[in-house]
Structure formats: structure tokens, C-alpha cells
Design a protein around this motif. Structure first.
Motif, short mmCIF file in Angstrom:
data_model
loop_
_atom_site.label_atom_id
_atom_site.label_comp_id
_atom_site.label_asym_id
_atom_site.label_seq_id
_atom_site.Cartn_x
_atom_site.Cartn_y
_atom_site.Cartn_z
N LEU A 183 39.87 34.59 40.73
CA LEU A 183 41.09 34.68 40.86
C LEU A 183 41.80 33.80 42.14
CD1 LEU A 183 41.43 38.59 40.74
CD2 LEU A 183 42.37 37.00 39.16
N ASP A 184 41.02 32.89 42.73
CA ASP A 184 41.39 31.98 43.80
C ASP A 184 42.80 31.56 43.41
OD1 ASP A 184 41.13 31.08 46.26
OD2 ASP A 184 40.29 29.09 45.51
N ASP A 185 43.18 30.88 42.26
CA ASP A 185 44.51 30.62 41.88
C ASP A 185 45.50 31.41 41.85
OD1 ASP A 185 43.35 31.88 39.67
OD2 ASP A 185 44.35 30.64 38.13
N GLN A 186 45.20 32.70 42.11
CA GLN A 186 46.27 33.88 42.09
C GLN A 186 46.30 34.30 43.44
OE1 GLN A 186 47.57 34.93 39.14
NE2 GLN A 186 46.37 33.28 38.26
N SER A 187 45.91 33.66 44.68
CA SER A 187 45.94 34.28 45.78
C SER A 187 47.14 34.58 46.61
CB SER A 187 45.07 33.27 46.78
OG SER A 187 45.63 32.05 46.90
N THR A 188 48.36 33.81 46.05
CA THR A 188 49.71 33.95 46.83
C THR A 188 50.66 35.10 46.03
OG1 THR A 188 50.31 32.12 45.46
CG2 THR A 188 49.72 31.72 47.51
N LYS A 189 50.16 35.58 44.81
CA LYS A 189 50.79 36.50 44.11
C LYS A 189 50.57 37.88 44.70
CE LYS A 189 50.36 34.43 39.58
NZ LYS A 189 50.22 34.62 38.18
N TYR A 190 51.39 38.74 44.50
CA TYR A 190 51.69 39.95 45.03
C TYR A 190 50.83 41.00 43.84
CZ TYR A 190 54.49 38.96 48.79
OH TYR A 190 54.89 38.43 50.09
N PRO A 191 50.33 41.99 43.99
CA PRO A 191 49.50 43.07 43.41
C PRO A 191 50.36 43.31 41.96
CG PRO A 191 49.09 43.77 45.40
CD PRO A 191 50.09 42.58 45.59
N ARG B 154 39.41 43.13 40.22
CA ARG B 154 38.76 42.09 40.81
C ARG B 154 39.17 41.79 42.19
NH1 ARG B 154 38.72 37.50 36.70
NH2 ARG B 154 40.22 38.79 35.51
N VAL B 155 40.40 42.00 42.41
CA VAL B 155 40.76 41.87 44.09
C VAL B 155 40.34 43.02 44.70
CG1 VAL B 155 42.88 41.79 45.31
CG2 VAL B 155 42.98 40.53 43.29
N ALA B 156 40.40 44.11 44.37
CA ALA B 156 39.55 45.25 44.89
C ALA B 156 38.17 45.12 45.14
CB ALA B 156 39.85 46.49 44.18
#
Length: 664
Positions: free
Chosen positions: A133-141, A151-153
Motif C-alpha cells: 500500500l505504499d502508493d496509497q500513503s497519502t489517502k485517507y481511510p 493491511r494498513v492496520a
């Protein structure tokens, strides 16, 4: 001995006085490298057992031993450290913090390690890369799917490098594909030499581990090993630390930005109250300064007026009271005591006194130039008490010279009043000579300058004659030159107050001699009333601040209610009650600080506009906001913020982590 041991754990819930046992004597051992699944039906006590293992539930009997040391469940600080250093949580409902980005959700755990800022950032990206998920790092939950949230959890749970990972129904909300992906990651975590404990009612999840513990009716029904645990590894774990205060401030600011428009309304409301306080105090400063300037333009502040001290009777004939005469000095006064030469000599001996001049005041003075005649209501001799800027045109009078008012000059020279300068004018006034007979005292003097009473706050005309000219005319008519008041010059402005006091204390043969009054004392009196009025207005404006404080209190309570689950998450990852209090106090201080900034900006803008509009009245800034006023407003904003946040922050810190986590 095992790494984690549970001994005779009993736990019951109570409904009124009725007892409902949940755990009935649990004895379990866990080792690093195991992937243990606790299997059981819903309501069987699995989550309760996990809360005890995770250091969240303190109300039970029995003991928990971690790494050969009993865990002290009575010491809340020890439990905070235990969760911070040892435990990582993964929840079925993900429990991500909504106002933080994916990256910030991972960093919140890393902030409680001794890594540098760059190291924390690198590790967070590495963990997100590991879970894809490194490409999703700037998104909000709320921009992620269920599988992505889980996976963030997992990345957050691993961030602080815990030895124990607790996963409560980690795949309960996932489809088959995401379930397998999550189970694979959990198995990899166990392979690293960590202890992974999952709570589940799914046999599929249980079969993915190394061991299954069946929990049945509060007892351990069966404990089976389905494959060998991973070997223990000599791993150097990250060094934990308490949450730095700066992190709470940053998190508070992130939440503030996330709810910017709602918070903006609170800021505007608070700023209005602070603006009113600032405006009224600035107005008081301006009016006070204007009066001071005007009075100082008329009279030298380094000169005090001294009269002979006497006791006066009240108009009703009461007992005499000590005080100064209310009227101005006059050469013909019979009500005021004259000042003697010995008294003047005594006055000259006072420290800081540099000059003593007699004050003469004439009334009903006839002025004649060629065929033009007018009458002056009053005329005085020129002394050091009169400031040089009284002379608007020409110069101050020397021997045989006078200053006449602009209105007088217009009457004497209608064709061009400035032409009066340089002309010799004849003056006459009536008084009593030493034989108590009424005589006319004439004198002639050249006009050296012109004053302008219309440009100041003075009452009446401003006509002055040199003292030598007046005294010479009085002597020719045998008029007594004694006076009832003196102008006394002081060497420095800072010495005026003390010298005035010293003159008032002068005695001859035990009797008080003088009554001294300074312009500064009169200005102080006027300013006292002005500041009192402005403070009253500012106090009324303060009512708006009370309303603002209530708005902040309501907002903070709403924030606590809306962020209850977040509070539970933060407590679960190791933040203390102090950290939670600081978080909400910080947000309140941000609101208060920005309110003060907005109030100052508005105040300076409005004051600038007001001063431009009021320039028609006088060339002066009537609204003057000083640095001390700005500082006071910021102090008020901080005090209001602290008071408004006290109860909400206290409530947030006192929330039970388990109850907070279970809130919707």
C-alpha cells in the motif's frame, strides 16, 4: 518458562447485582514464534481474554507474566508502557483514525520510538510497501477498501516493532482473497520470531496458524498444536519512548485542518469577542493620548503651579477643609493668599527646582491698534509653563513684546491678520493700587507672534505679555506685584511627581506653606476615568468571550464524543491519559491562538479605517492598539482555551479504553 503466561484468569460482568462469569480459570502459555488462534463462539470470552492479554482490561483476578515478569495491572503507567513496548493490535473493524492519512496512521505508533524523523518516515513507507500500500500513503481511510484498511492496520501494528501481535477477528469483514492475503502476512510476522495471537470463530483462520486453543464456556476446552512454531530469533527491537508532546500538538493540528470549516466558525465567534476587547482598549489609549498631547501643548509638563496653602470653607458654611483655590491666579484677588518673598526663597531651595516665576492674570484688557479696539477676556504673563508651540506664527515674546490670539489679530487687522506681527499695540486694564484705589494700567508692546486657540482644547483666547513689560507698567501705577500663584520649573520630567509631593510637604514654623499641582496629576486623573470607561466597555465585550468559551467547550465535548474510538485506539497503542489530555487541550489552544491572530488582524484593519475617518476631527490616531494590548488579548485567548478544554480533555482521558474501542 514461556514468554507469555496466564495463570488462573477469572473475569465476570455484572448487571446490577447479578454476576455473569465469562472466564473461569484460564491457564495458558505462549512462546515467541507461535501463531496461535483462540477459537470459540461469539460471546465466549475470546475478546475479553485478548483485552486482558493486551493490558486493556484491568478488572479480573489471576496473573499475567510477560518475559518472566508479572504484569502489574494496578499501575496504569506500567500498562501504558506495556502496550507501547510489547503489544500491537489488529482489529476486525480496522480502527484507523479517520482524519489521518494512511502514512500518518502508521507513524502514530512510530512516534513512540526513539527513531529520528527520517527513520520513522522510512520505516512507515517500508511497512506500507510490505503490505502493498505504499502508493496509497497519502489517502485517507475512507478512500480505501476493506482489505486495504486491514493491511494498513497490520502495518500500524508492526510499526513500533512489538513482540506480540493481537488480532481480533482480523478477517471477519474480508472476502476470501483478502482473508488469505492477511493470513499470509500474519504467518510471516510469526516467522520473524514474534508471537501472533488471533481471536476468531473461523476454522479457516484457525487452521492457518501453528496452534489452536478452543475456548468453551469460559474454560480451555482443547489446546492443540497443528504445526511446529517458528524458531526464536535474536532480534534487536526498536527502543520505545513516551509520546513526545510535539506529536500531540501536530495530531491536534491535523484534526483541526480536517474539520477546518467547522472550526472556522468557532474561531470567528471567539475573534469577535477578542476584537471588541482590543478595539475598546485601543480607543481608550488613543483618547487618553490625545488629551495628554493637547494638554502638554498648552502647558509645559515640567512646570508645576504652586499657590499659597489655605483652608477653605464649604459653600454651606461647614467646617474648613484643606485645599487649593479653585480660581486662577489674579493680581486683584482678595480671596486668595499672596505668596511672600521668604516663601519663594524657601521654594527655591527644594531639590530639582530650577526656576520660580510669578503668575499674573489680567481680566477685561482693552486692546487698541490705530482705530481698531477690542477687549480681551483674560491675558497672562509668559512663563515657562507655556509651551513654545503655543505660538503658531512668529516667535515667543521678549521684553516689550506680546503674543495675541488669532481671533484678536483678526479684529485688529481685518485686512490681513498676520500683518499684526511687528505692530505696536496699546493695552489697558483696571486694577487696585497699593492705596486700594482703582487705577488704569496702560502699556504698549510689539506683537511678536500669534497663537490660535481654535486649534486646541483651550477655553478662551491665548494672549500673553512678557513679564518684564507687565511688571514695569504695574510699578509705574503703584500696583502691588505680589501674586497668588507661581510657575515652578523642574529639572527632569521624571522628578515632577516627587518634587510636587515635596513642595506640598514644605512647612514654616510647622505650618504647611504651599499647594502644588502638576499637569501630569491632572492628566492622570483624566486618564483614570478614560481607562475606567474603556475597561468597562471592554468588560462588556468580555461577555462575548464567555459565549466564545462556551462555544469552544461544546465543540470540544462534541469532538470527544466523535473521537471516542480514536481515544481507545490511541490508548491501545500505548498513549497515556496525559497524552490524551494534551491532545484535546492542544486543539483548543489552536482555536484560541488563531482566534487571537484573527482578532488582531481585524482590529488593526478597523483601527486604521477609523483613524482615517476621524482625521476630519483632529490630525490624530484616536484608536491606538499597542503591543501590550495584543499580548493581553493572546493571554486572554490562551486562558479561555485552557478553561474551555479542561472538562472535555479530562473526560477524554478518563474514558475506559475498552468502552472507547467498542463505540460506534
Amino acid at each position: 518458562m514461556s514468554y507469555l503466561e496466564l495463570h488462573d484468569i477469572h473475569k465476570a460482568y455484572y448487571l446490577n447485582k447479578e454476576k455473569f462469569p465469562v472466564l473461569k480459570g484460564i491457564d495458558l502459555n505462549f512462546d515467541l514464534g507461535e501463531f496461535v488462534s483462540i477459537l470459540g463462539e461469539s460471546g465466549g470470552g475470546k475478546s475479553t481474554l485478548m483485552n486482558i492479554i493486551g493490558g486493556l482490561d484491568r478488572k479480573f483476578s489471576g496473573s499475567v507474566v510477560i518475559d518472566h515478569k508479572p504484569l502489574n495491572y494496578k499501575d496504569e503507567k506500567s500498562l501504558d508502557a506495556y502496550r507501547r513496548e510489547t503489544i500491537g493490535y489488529i482489529y476486525q473493524a480496522y480502527n484507523l483514525i479517520g482524519h489521518l492519512t494512511v502514512l500518518d496512521n502508521v507513524l502514530i505508533s512510530l512516534d513512540m520510538t526513539t527513531l529520528s524523523r527520517q527513520q520513522r518516515n522510512d520505516r512507515a513507507h517500508d511497512l506500507l510497501k510490505r503490505v502493498g500500500l505504499d502508493d496509497q500513503s497519502t489517502k485517507y481511510p475512507n478512500q480505501l477498501s476493506g482489505g486495504q484498511k486491514q493491511r494498513v492496520a497490520i502495518a500500524r501494528a508492526l510499526a513500533s516493532d512489538p513482540k506480540v501481535i493481537i488480532a481480533d477477528e482480523p478477517t471477519g469483514a474480508l472476502d476470501a482473497e483478502n482473508t488469505q492475503a492477511v493470513l499470509k502476512i500474519l504467518d510471516e510476522i510469526a516467522a520473524e520470531g514474534r508471537l501472533v495471537i488471533t481471536v476468531t470463530h473461523s476454522q479457516t483462520v484457525a487452521n492457518a496458524g501453528t496452534r489452536i486453543v478452543h475456548l468453551e464456556d469460559g474454560h480451555i476446552g482443547k489446546d492443540e498444536t497443528i504445526r511446529q512454531p517458528y524458531p526464536k530469533q535474536d532480534v534487536k527491537y526498536l527502543q520505545p519512548q513516551k509520546l513526545p508532546a510535539i506529536v500531540s500538538y501536530k495530531t491536534a493540528f491535523k484534526h483541526f485542518k480536517f474539520n477546518f470549516w467547522r472550526n472556522s466558525l468557532i474561531i470567528i465567534g471567539t475573534a469577535i469577542g477578542l476584537f471588541a476587547v482590543l478595539l475598546f482598549t485601543g480607543l481608550g489609549n488613543g483618547i487618553s493620548g490625545y488629551i495628554t498631547n493637547q494638554v502638554n501643548a498648552l502647558a509645559n509638563p515640567q512646570v508645576i503651579t504652586v499657590s499659597a496653602h489655605q483652608k477653605t470653607r464649604s459653600p454651606s458654611g461647614g467646617s474648613p477643609t484643606s485645599g487649593a483655590p479653585s480660581g486662577g491666579p489674579s493680581s486683584t484677588s482678595t480671596k486668595q493668599k499672596s505668596i511672600t518673598d521668604p516663601q519663594i526663597t524657601k521654594l527655591k531651595s527644594v531639590n530639582h527646582v530650577t526656576k520660580v516665576e510669578k503668575n499674573y492674570s489680567l481680566s477685561g484688557v482693552t486692546v487698541k491698534l490705530d482705530n481698531k479696539t477690542t477687549t480681551l477676556t483674560s491675558m497672562s504673563n509668559w512663563t515657562s509653563s507655556v509651551t513654545d508651540n503655543t505660538v503658531k506664527y512668529g516667535s515667543k515674546p521678549k521684553a516689550n513684546e506680546v503674543i495675541i490670539d488669532k481671533s484678536t489679530a483678526k479684529k485688529l487687522v481685518p485686512s490681513g491678520w498676520k500683518k499684526a506681527i511687528g505692530k505696536t499695540v496699546n493695552f489697558t486694564y483696571q486694577t487696585t493700587n497699593k492705596s486700594h484705589k482703582t487705577v488704569s494700567v496702560p502699556f504698549s508692546a510689539k506683537v511678536s507672534g500669534i497663537s490660535d486657540s481654535s486649534s486646541s482644547v483651550s477655553m478662551g483666547s491665548k494672549d500673553y505679555v512678557s513679564t518684564s513689560t507687565l511688571v514695569s507698567a504695574m510699578n509705574k501705577k503703584n500696583v502691588p506685584t505680589s501674586v497668588t500663584s507661581l510657575s515652578v520649573s523642574i529639572d527632569k520630567l521624571n522628578n515632577v511627581k516627587s518634587t510636587t509631593s515635596a513642595v506640598n510637604k514644605l512647612t514654616i514654623n510647622g505650618t504647611r506653606v504651599f499647594t502644588a499641582v502638576s499637569i501630569n496629576s491632572m492628566i492622570d486623573t483624566v486618564q483614570t476615568f478614560i481607562h475606567l470607561a474603556s475597561n468597562i466597555l471592554a468588560g462588556i465585550a468580555g461577555i462575548a468571550l464567555i459565549v466564545s468559551a462556551l462555544m469552544i467547550i461544546v465543540t470540544m465535548f462534541m469532538s470527544v464524543s466523535a473521537r471516542t474510538k480514536e481515544i481507545g485506539i490511541l490508548r491501545a497503542i500505548g498513549e497515556s491519559k496525559t497524552d490524551i489530555r494534551r491532545l484535546f487541550i492542544s486543539e483548543s489552544l489552536i482555536i484560541g491562538g488563531l482566534s487571537a491572530v484573527l482578532a488582531v488582524v481585524i482590529s488593526y484593519g478597523v483601527s486604521a479605517l477609523a483613524n482615517v475617518l476621524l482625521r476630519n476631527l483632529a490630525n490624530y490616531n484616536f484608536v491606538q492598539i499597542g503591543l501590550e494590548n495584543v499580548v493581553i488579548v493572546f493571554i486572554l485567548a490562551i486562558i479561555i482555551s485552557l478553561l474551555a478544554s479542561f472538562l472535555p480533555a479530562r473526560r477524554a482521558a478518563s474514558l475506559n479504553p475498552i468502552d472507547a474501542l467498542s463505540s460506534d
